[in-house]
Write a protein that holds these residues in place. Structure first.
Motif, mmCIF file in Angstrom:
data_model
loop_
_atom_site.group_PDB
_atom_site.id
_atom_site.type_symbol
_atom_site.label_atom_id
_atom_site.label_comp_id
_atom_site.label_asym_id
_atom_site.label_seq_id
_atom_site.Cartn_x
_atom_site.Cartn_y
_atom_site.Cartn_z
ATOM 1 N N SER A 164 31.510 56.263 27.048
ATOM 2 C CA SER A 164 32.234 55.172 27.707
ATOM 3 C C SER A 164 33.025 55.757 28.866
ATOM 4 O O SER A 164 33.260 56.971 28.942
ATOM 5 C CB SER A 164 33.162 54.458 26.724
ATOM 6 N N LEU A 165 33.446 54.899 29.778
ATOM 7 C CA LEU A 165 34.170 55.335 30.972
ATOM 8 C C LEU A 165 35.492 54.588 31.050
ATOM 9 O O LEU A 165 35.531 53.363 30.944
ATOM 10 C CB LEU A 165 33.332 55.056 32.234
ATOM 11 N N ASN A 166 36.566 55.340 31.238
ATOM 12 C CA ASN A 166 37.899 54.765 31.423
ATOM 13 C C ASN A 166 38.422 55.142 32.811
ATOM 14 O O ASN A 166 38.349 56.322 33.201
ATOM 15 C CB ASN A 166 38.874 55.273 30.361
ATOM 16 N N ILE A 167 38.956 54.187 33.520
ATOM 17 C CA ILE A 167 39.512 54.432 34.852
ATOM 18 C C ILE A 167 40.975 54.002 34.823
ATOM 19 O O ILE A 167 41.292 52.836 34.576
ATOM 20 C CB ILE A 167 38.743 53.642 35.928
ATOM 21 N N PHE A 168 41.891 54.956 35.071
ATOM 22 C CA PHE A 168 43.334 54.727 34.962
ATOM 23 C C PHE A 168 43.960 54.589 36.352
ATOM 24 O O PHE A 168 43.597 55.319 37.286
ATOM 25 C CB PHE A 168 44.008 55.898 34.234
ATOM 26 N N ASN A 169 44.935 53.688 36.461
ATOM 27 C CA ASN A 169 45.695 53.568 37.707
ATOM 28 C C ASN A 169 46.983 52.802 37.429
ATOM 29 O O ASN A 169 47.019 51.947 36.541
ATOM 30 C CB ASN A 169 44.866 52.863 38.786
ATOM 31 N N HIS A 170 48.020 53.110 38.221
ATOM 32 C CA HIS A 170 49.313 52.437 38.034
ATOM 33 C C HIS A 170 49.426 51.151 38.858
ATOM 34 O O HIS A 170 50.375 50.395 38.658
ATOM 35 C CB HIS A 170 50.452 53.382 38.443
ATOM 36 N N ASN A 171 48.494 50.944 39.772
ATOM 37 C CA ASN A 171 48.581 49.793 40.676
ATOM 38 C C ASN A 171 47.632 48.688 40.212
ATOM 39 O O ASN A 171 46.416 48.886 40.133
ATOM 40 C CB ASN A 171 48.236 50.241 42.104
ATOM 41 N N ALA A 172 48.188 47.514 39.929
ATOM 42 C CA ALA A 172 47.374 46.408 39.423
ATOM 43 C C ALA A 172 46.345 45.954 40.455
ATOM 44 O O ALA A 172 45.211 45.594 40.101
ATOM 45 C CB ALA A 172 48.277 45.236 39.027
ATOM 46 N N ALA A 173 46.711 45.971 41.740
ATOM 47 C CA ALA A 173 45.779 45.547 42.779
ATOM 48 C C ALA A 173 44.576 46.478 42.854
ATOM 49 O O ALA A 173 43.443 46.042 43.064
ATOM 50 C CB ALA A 173 46.493 45.491 44.134
ATOM 51 N N VAL A 174 44.816 47.788 42.686
ATOM 52 C CA VAL A 174 43.717 48.757 42.705
ATOM 53 C C VAL A 174 42.801 48.544 41.508
ATOM 54 O O VAL A 174 41.571 48.598 41.632
ATOM 55 C CB VAL A 174 44.280 50.196 42.712
ATOM 56 N N VAL A 175 43.391 48.291 40.361
ATOM 57 C CA VAL A 175 42.599 48.067 39.145
ATOM 58 C C VAL A 175 41.728 46.820 39.295
ATOM 59 O O VAL A 175 40.561 46.802 38.876
ATOM 60 C CB VAL A 175 43.526 47.968 37.916
ATOM 61 N N ARG A 176 42.284 45.778 39.878
ATOM 62 C CA ARG A 176 41.482 44.566 40.106
ATOM 63 C C ARG A 176 40.294 44.872 41.013
ATOM 64 O O ARG A 176 39.187 44.354 40.811
ATOM 65 C CB ARG A 176 42.362 43.476 40.736
ATOM 66 N N LYS A 177 40.525 45.735 42.008
ATOM 67 C CA LYS A 177 39.428 46.078 42.912
ATOM 68 C C LYS A 177 38.348 46.874 42.176
ATOM 69 O O LYS A 177 37.149 46.636 42.372
ATOM 70 C CB LYS A 177 39.952 46.881 44.102
ATOM 71 N N VAL A 178 38.759 47.815 41.335
ATOM 72 C CA VAL A 178 37.797 48.603 40.559
ATOM 73 C C VAL A 178 36.945 47.674 39.685
ATOM 74 O O VAL A 178 35.711 47.781 39.633
ATOM 75 C CB VAL A 178 38.529 49.650 39.687
ATOM 76 N N PHE A 179 37.605 46.773 38.995
ATOM 77 C CA PHE A 179 36.914 45.830 38.117
ATOM 78 C C PHE A 179 35.919 44.976 38.918
ATOM 79 O O PHE A 179 34.771 44.771 38.500
ATOM 80 C CB PHE A 179 37.950 44.937 37.428
ATOM 81 N N LYS A 180 36.355 44.522 40.092
ATOM 82 C CA LYS A 180 35.500 43.684 40.927
ATOM 83 C C LYS A 180 34.281 44.453 41.426
ATOM 84 O O LYS A 180 33.155 43.944 41.421
ATOM 85 C CB LYS A 180 36.309 43.143 42.099
ATOM 86 N N LEU A 181 34.484 45.699 41.856
ATOM 87 C CA LEU A 181 33.376 46.507 42.365
ATOM 88 C C LEU A 181 32.351 46.786 41.271
ATOM 89 O O LEU A 181 31.130 46.766 41.519
ATOM 90 C CB LEU A 181 33.909 47.830 42.947
#
Length: 325
Positions: A44-61
């Motif tokens: 499995s792959l986990n991607i960590f970040n403190h910025n909610a906007a960045v996380v939304r972009k990762v999820f969208k991509l």
């Protein structure tokens, strides 16, 4: 909100139209913040970040490029003043291995792949997208009101060196330094930071940075001019006081009538107009004198006063007639 946070929020809203650019940006984000979790044959792959906007972009991509199942988790920090950590988790599923290969995380044989995947940054547009991804994943930029500094922090030396080379393709003088167990790629020059923000697509942040930089440069220039004018004024005032003191010494021990007319005229002008500049004294002379002529005569008066202080012998005529100016 910090300038770094504002910049990241703006970059998180940048949307590339081409798939290759989206893939490059996502690859950078996964390289910076991704972590593989292996349990037996399941990955499995986990991607960590403190910025909610960045996380939304990762999820969208991930959804746009690979259409894989993913979920967003929030890890609460128990310590005070600590931001939440957001996690995009991609559980074991068909297509995840292919995604990791395309993102340059692993090779086709399953071995881990280090550094920047060269096949993802062949085009200039993809290089810009990759830089945007690494900044969103681990970058920061100082408020332009202070020192100029932009940096990207990564845990892998090979990746840091490759990011540095990528920046140099845009003619940036990037450097790499080690900070404890981390590797830091950084820029120090304000012009290059502005150009880097432009390449990544942070145009609003760029304008704010430029405004702050112009204001700061103008303030520093005004301070330098004021300091220079103050120094010149102090120098002029000190010279005027010294000259007036010397002239009074001459008047007290020698007498003004013993001075040649040309020196006596300048001496009287200096006593009567202590705040006047050399140019202004020259304009009041009859006939008018230039700055060099006034300065020449004042120097002669200084020499006479110095001889009086040291007790040197004087002829009846205190000084020879000054040459006509």
């Amino acid at each position: 909100m910090s300038f770094s946070m504002l910049t990241k929020n703006e970059l998180a809203r940048v949307a590339d139209a081409r798939r290759c650019c989206k893939l490059a940006e996502l690859a950078a984000l996964v390289k910076m913040d991704g972590s593989l979790q292996i349990s037996g044959r399941r990955v499995s792959l986990n991607i960590f970040n403190h910025n909610a906007a960045v996380v939304r972009k990762v999820f969208k991509l991930i959804k746009e490029i690979f259409s894989l199942q993913a979920e967003v988790l929030v890890k609460k920090k128990m310590r005070l003043h600590k931001n939440n950590v957001y996690v995009v988790r991609i559980p074991p599923q068909e297509g995840l291995r292919e995604m990791l290969v395309q993102l340059g995380m692993v090779k086709s044989d399953g071995a881990l792949r280090e550094g920047v995947p060269g096949d993802l940054v062949r085009n200039e547009c993809c290089r810009r997208a990759y830089l945007r991804g690494v900044f969103l994943g681990g970058g920061s930029v100082n408020n332009p009101g202070g020192t100029y500094h932009l940096e990207v922090i990564t845990g892998k030396e090979r990746h840091a060196v490759d990011i540095c080379r990528l920046l140099k393709k845009f003619n940036f003088s990037a450097k790499v330094s080690q900070r404890k167990s981390w590797y830091v790629v950084y820029l120090k020059e304000s012009e290059q930071i502005v150009e880097c923000l432009n390449n990544m697509g942070a145009h609003s942040a760029l304008l704010e940075f430029e405004n702050a930089r112009i204001y700061k440069d103008m303030r520093n220039r005004v301070n330098r001019l004021v300091n220079c004018e103050t120094a010149n004024l102090n120098k002029t005032v000190n010279a005027s006081l010294r000259q007036a003191e010397n002239i009074r010494l001459i008047a007290r021990f020698l007498g003004m009538d013993k001075l040649p007319p040309s020196l006596r005229e300048v001496a009287e002008l200096r006593i009567n107009f202590p705040d006047a500049s050399l140019k202004e004294l020259g304009e009041m002379a009859n006939p008018p004198l230039g700055k060099s002529g006034v300065n020449h005569r004042l120097r002669k008066l200084d020499k006479i006063a110095e001889k009086l202080r040291t007790g040197s012998d004087f002829p009846e005529s205190a000084a020879p007639e000054v040459e006509s100016e």
